[in-house]
Scaffold this active site. Structure first.
Site, short mmCIF file in Angstrom:
data_model
loop_
_atom_site.label_atom_id
_atom_site.label_comp_id
_atom_site.label_asym_id
_atom_site.label_seq_id
_atom_site.Cartn_x
_atom_site.Cartn_y
_atom_site.Cartn_z
N CYS A 86 -69.90 64.42 -55.81
CA CYS A 86 -70.98 63.45 -55.57
C CYS A 86 -70.70 62.15 -56.34
CB CYS A 86 -72.33 64.07 -55.91
SG CYS A 86 -73.73 63.15 -55.21
N HIS A 125 -72.45 69.50 -53.16
CA HIS A 125 -72.46 70.08 -54.51
C HIS A 125 -72.12 71.57 -54.50
CE1 HIS A 125 -74.32 66.80 -56.93
NE2 HIS A 125 -74.82 66.44 -55.76
N GLU A 181 -71.36 73.35 -57.13
CA GLU A 181 -71.89 73.98 -58.35
C GLU A 181 -73.33 74.45 -58.17
OE1 GLU A 181 -73.49 69.84 -58.75
OE2 GLU A 181 -71.73 70.81 -57.85
#
Length: 226
Positions: free
Chosen positions: A85, A202, A204
């Site tokens: 990002c 994302h 994560e």
């Protein structure tokens, strides 16, 4: 291995990334950009957020931090480097990868889950997936539209350096599945070395089994297996 998760003023996904790496058994630590990289370092993450408030352009100021010279050196020596990002914006601004991420076609911030098709399953970031596999990851950005000139895009395509494309749930790449207007639905790419990657979604945020969705683990496993 030791993975440095680099913090800038405005980073807000650094601890999420640290926790996701820890769940994979990766030795990772938060590193404030002014402190420089620890030695030795065997992997680097440029996490999401709003470094320097996205002044000038998203990622532009962080890309000029002295630590990025160290990141480039480690990348050239083969260390895996991942920009997520805002980290992807920084990576492009720092010329770790070609292209740029700019204002969404909608001209608004978008936070939603999207589907991605795995385009190349032979890189460290995607070898945990099958080519053509569809995964679901979240996005949260106002400047996530990938732009690149046609000649450079042809190089990326010819060299199979596109990691993911936005797609429908069945894997069909359509304009409707493209959340931000990215060129050719590109959601993530690798640099000249496939150990360097940037992506707008994302991984994560979907890597912890206790939240019931782990489609992003395959990306972060690059650090566990390198």
């Amino acid at each position: 291995m030791t993975v440095a998760v680099i913090q800038f003023g405005g980073s807000n996904c650094d601890r999420d990334t640290l926790r996701a790496l820890d769940a994979l058994g990766v030795d990772a630590e938060l590193v404030w950009h002014e402190d420089g990289l620890p030695a030795p370092v065997e992997g680097i993450v440029l996490p999401g957020g709003f470094s320097y408030g996205d002044y000038l352009r998203a990622g532009a100021m962080a890309a000029r931090s002295p630590i990025l010279d160290e990141v480039r050196e480690e990348a050239e020596n083969g260390a895996p480097v991942l920009g997520i990002c805002n980290g992807a914006q920084i990576g492009c601004e720092a010329t770790l990868t070609p292209g740029a991420f700019t204002i969404n076609e909608s001209a608004r911030f978008q936070c939603e889950r999207v589907h991605l098709r795995v385009e190349n399953a032979t890189t460290p970031w995607t070898e945990g997936y099958d080519e053509g596999e569809v995964v679901e990851l979240p996005i949260a950005h106002g400047e996530g539209r990938f732009e690149i000139d046609d000649d450079q895009l042809d190089v990326l395509e010819d060299e199979d350096r596109v990691l993911f494309r936005y797609c429908d749930q069945d894997g069909t790449v359509t304009d409707e599945a493209n959340p931000n207007g990215s060129k050719h639905n590109v959601a993530g790419i690798v640099g000249d070395r496939d150990t360097i990657a940037v992506m707008m979604p994302h991984p994560e945020r979907v890597s912890l089994p206790d939240i019931g969705h782990t489609d992003g683990q395959g990306v972060l496993k690059a650090f566990a297996e390198s």
